[in-house]
Design a protein around this motif. Structure first.
Motif, mmCIF file in Angstrom:
data_model
loop_
_atom_site.group_PDB
_atom_site.id
_atom_site.type_symbol
_atom_site.label_atom_id
_atom_site.label_comp_id
_atom_site.label_asym_id
_atom_site.label_seq_id
_atom_site.Cartn_x
_atom_site.Cartn_y
_atom_site.Cartn_z
ATOM 1 N N PRO A 125 -39.783 -31.050 2.387
ATOM 2 C CA PRO A 125 -38.789 -30.157 2.958
ATOM 3 C C PRO A 125 -38.866 -28.943 2.441
ATOM 4 C CG PRO A 125 -37.985 -32.560 2.669
ATOM 5 C CD PRO A 125 -39.374 -32.319 1.872
ATOM 6 N N SER A 126 -38.556 -27.711 3.644
ATOM 7 C CA SER A 126 -38.597 -26.465 2.989
ATOM 8 C C SER A 126 -37.339 -25.860 3.049
ATOM 9 C CB SER A 126 -39.746 -25.664 3.874
ATOM 10 O OG SER A 126 -40.858 -26.484 3.888
ATOM 11 N N VAL A 127 -37.373 -24.801 2.378
ATOM 12 C CA VAL A 127 -36.125 -23.846 2.235
ATOM 13 C C VAL A 127 -36.665 -22.307 2.645
ATOM 14 C CG1 VAL A 127 -34.437 -22.754 0.851
ATOM 15 C CG2 VAL A 127 -34.982 -25.132 0.238
ATOM 16 N N ILE A 128 -35.779 -21.879 3.458
ATOM 17 C CA ILE A 128 -36.121 -20.417 3.923
ATOM 18 C C ILE A 128 -35.174 -19.614 3.548
ATOM 19 C CG2 ILE A 128 -36.573 -19.099 5.817
ATOM 20 C CD1 ILE A 128 -37.937 -21.263 7.505
ATOM 21 N N ILE A 129 -35.520 -18.572 2.930
ATOM 22 C CA ILE A 129 -34.437 -17.552 2.339
ATOM 23 C C ILE A 129 -34.574 -16.422 3.503
ATOM 24 C CG2 ILE A 129 -33.865 -15.785 0.851
ATOM 25 C CD1 ILE A 129 -35.004 -17.615 -1.367
ATOM 26 N N ILE A 130 -33.175 -15.819 3.998
ATOM 27 C CA ILE A 130 -33.432 -14.679 4.932
ATOM 28 C C ILE A 130 -32.306 -13.642 4.296
ATOM 29 C CG2 ILE A 130 -32.694 -14.031 7.385
ATOM 30 C CD1 ILE A 130 -33.636 -16.884 8.304
#
Length: 248
Positions: free
Chosen positions: A121-126
């Motif tokens: 499972p990934s995390v995306i920072i915006i």
């Protein structure tokens, strides 16, 4: 049954500010019917790093995004500086090999290609802010240079037409998140669902006197930019780059 005179959605309610005071949206322009009935089921988690100036803007898109997702899948952190001591959870996220940061730097890979690689499972920072605010946050916080940089290589134009964008290819935070989630989850319906309240918001505003805002790039190229040109050489150079299709 009588309908209430105004919307009181806990997230949308907080997003509307008039003269510094929160105010619920009138029922006739309520955005709740355009939100998913239940939060979308996604495995990807978003960390929205929001510049403090965005918190008081009228018609922000992050509250709409948060209203579409489970609370644990959309975490909003407000600030300019993020140290490891003060934000240990964020520091751990940034050091995780499955974390990505959506930032179009020179080292950024295509998110679509990255999403094809097998991983957990990934995390995306915006980063949520103007381009200059996002750039300032990125370069003045070493934590954000730890995750792999990715970018959206797409030719779609922003549907957030009631706010001026720097270029024709610039997207709002909600649009970036919607596109990124659709890619990571391999489900285009996610993008359509998240964009629905934004489309409704813009439609309501246009019906009540707002006008379509073309990008600064469009205005400059077509001789429609009616503001005084900046005297600052750096800002003037950025405008020249916009006109000549140079990535900035």
């Amino acid at each position: 049954m009588m309908l209430p005179d105004s919307c009181s959605h806990p997230l949308i309610f907080k997003s509307d500010y008039i003269f510094g005071k929160s105010q619920s949206r009138p029922q006739k322009v309520c955005l709740c019917p355009f939100l998913p009935v239940h939060p979308l089921k996604v495995s990807t988690c978003l960390y929205i790093i929001q510049h403090p100036a965005e918190e008081s803007r009228v018609l922000r898109t992050v509250p709409l995004l948060a209203a579409c997702l489970p609370q644990e899948k959309c975490k909003v952190l407000i600030g300019r500086r993020f140290s490891e001591d003060r934000y240990p959870e964020l520091a751990a996220v940034c050091r995780n090999s499955n974390t990505l940061i959506l930032y179009p730097g020179a080292e950024a890979a295509n998110l679509e290609e990255t999403a094809l690689q097998p991983s957990g499972p990934s995390v995306i920072i915006i980063i949520d802010g103007t381009w200059s605010q996002a750039k300032d946050i990125f370069y003045k916080n070493s934590l954000f240079r730890l995750p792999k940089q990715v970018q959206l290589e797409t030719n779609i134009s922003s549907q957030y037409v009631i706010r001026t964008q720097p270029t024709n290819r610039c997207l709002s935070t909600l649009e970036c998140a919607a596109t990124a989630l659709a890619i990571m989850e391999k489900n285009d319906a996610i993008q359509e669902t998240i964009l629905r309240p934004l489309q409704a918001l813009c439609s309501f505003q246009l019906q009540h006197g707002a006008q379509i805002h073309h990008s600064k790039e469009h205005l400059l190229k077509n001789g429609l930019y009616d503001k005084p040109m900046p005297k600052n050489k750096r800002k003037l150079r950025r405008m020249e780059l916009l006109v000549n299709n140079v990535k900035i």
